[in-house]
Design an enzyme around this catalytic site. Sequence first.
Site, PDB file in Angstrom:
ATOM      1  N   LYS A  18      46.235   4.502  48.272  1.00  0.00           N
ATOM      2  CA  LYS A  18      44.470   4.264  48.832  1.00  0.00           C
ATOM      3  C   LYS A  18      44.435   5.421  48.893  1.00  0.00           C
ATOM      4  CE  LYS A  18      41.975   3.573  53.056  1.00  0.00           C
ATOM      5  NZ  LYS A  18      41.531   2.844  54.126  1.00  0.00           N
ATOM      6  N   SER A  74      38.443  -0.274  55.517  1.00  0.00           N
ATOM      7  CA  SER A  74      38.093   0.492  54.376  1.00  0.00           C
ATOM      8  C   SER A  74      38.934   0.718  53.273  1.00  0.00           C
ATOM      9  CB  SER A  74      37.893   1.976  55.275  1.00  0.00           C
ATOM     10  OG  SER A  74      39.407   2.453  55.294  1.00  0.00           O
ATOM     11  N   SER A 121      41.506  -1.678  58.849  1.00  0.00           N
ATOM     12  CA  SER A 121      40.879  -1.751  57.578  1.00  0.00           C
ATOM     13  C   SER A 121      41.913  -2.486  56.200  1.00  0.00           C
ATOM     14  CB  SER A 121      41.780   0.383  57.341  1.00  0.00           C
ATOM     15  OG  SER A 121      40.037   0.719  57.905  1.00  0.00           O
TER      16      SER A 121
END
Length: 442
Positions: A76, A152, A176
């Site tokens: 990420k 997210s 997330s």
Amino acid sequence: MSTILSLAAELAAGSTTSVELTGRALARIADPGGEGARTFTHVDHEGALKAAQASDLLRAAGVVPSPLAGIPVSVKDLFDVAGQPTPAGSLVLKDAPPAARDAPAVARLRAAGAVIVGRTNMTEFAFSGLGVNPHYGTPGNPFDRARIPGGSSSGAAVSVADGMAVAAVGSDTGGSVRIPSAFCGLVGLKPTQARVPRDGALPLSWTLDTVGPLARSVACCAIMDAVMAGAAPVVPEALELAGLRIAVPTTVVLDGMDDTVSAAFERALEALSMAGARVAEIELPTLAAIPKANAKGGFASPEAYAWHRELLARAGDRYDPRVSVRILRGQEQSAADYIELTRLRTALMAEAEAATRAFDALAMPTVPVVPPRFTELEDDAAYARINMLVLRNPSLWNFLDRPAVSLPMATGGLPAGLMLVGKRGHDRNLLRVARAVEPVVA
């Protein structure tokens, strides 16, 4: 689709190589008809191939550090990777100085032999459960490109679901990792916070942030989790399902389910009961107390504001307005409010632990609805409402610092997730429960 263990077996048998696996992943990322351009903010094509070549040479010499050796993994965009900036899905940090070293979670994956293929897209600064990013675009859901992937960790989920990586590293402050896993048909694990180091990860909330994996199976997530936690990469054995004590809280988490999620959840509970699990509904008033405790902004807004306030003052116009408005809410909370919240959290954690001690796990839908369409989020008010709905169930367990895993539930159509919640600090036992439940509900 392939898992870490199935690919590790192929690599061991010599029926494939890391260079072949990495080449296929990079080809999928580069496919102009795919989602690679919206899924990745940076692709390390040269570095990944060099790492794959090194892995193959080490394997030929008998050096195989873990089941992850030679396996393509994505990271990420908020984790430090040596030599690269850490923009966290933003424009304002796009040209920040490169990181001097890998985040510990990334460094441990490299040491275990994983091949890092690139950085994945995300909601700017990780402050939304929907995954929408106006700066870099948003990858479409693998089941329906007109729908959101969840966030997210949006790019993390799509990278795995679309075969651009075998597993992904995400962060989870309020869901997330678990939300995009549920929306994209994957397994996602949020550990107890202290399990995996958060150093080298751009923070959203120091109180709530966790580091967890997204992958195709519980076994994959167990391997990723163990490596990032600095433990032996051993997959825990599944518990016997017969006699397993599973509680279904009736407070808050079952509200507002759509027809698809409701039907899938009922089938999952019935299947578990038929397999011998002892499924019982319980009231858990603690869950209703958490939104009230967070009414003045919770932990995320003031802690994010403390980190962002100088940057917002200099370059607030370059933020996604839907993110900056949530960060700026942190100005409204007083020090006394914050201190009261920390004390209340401690009390609610103890209360929840006492109320659920008799059970091996809690079960509920990860998200009460199937992935929304992009068009449903065009209005700011609708975006805010849907974001809060999507975050509702996962965020409860960040507040209580309990490990939680999202498993795919069979729906016959759009994906939905079953969330299992374990006891704080007993992450591996939760994975043993999840391994037993996984084949029954899929």
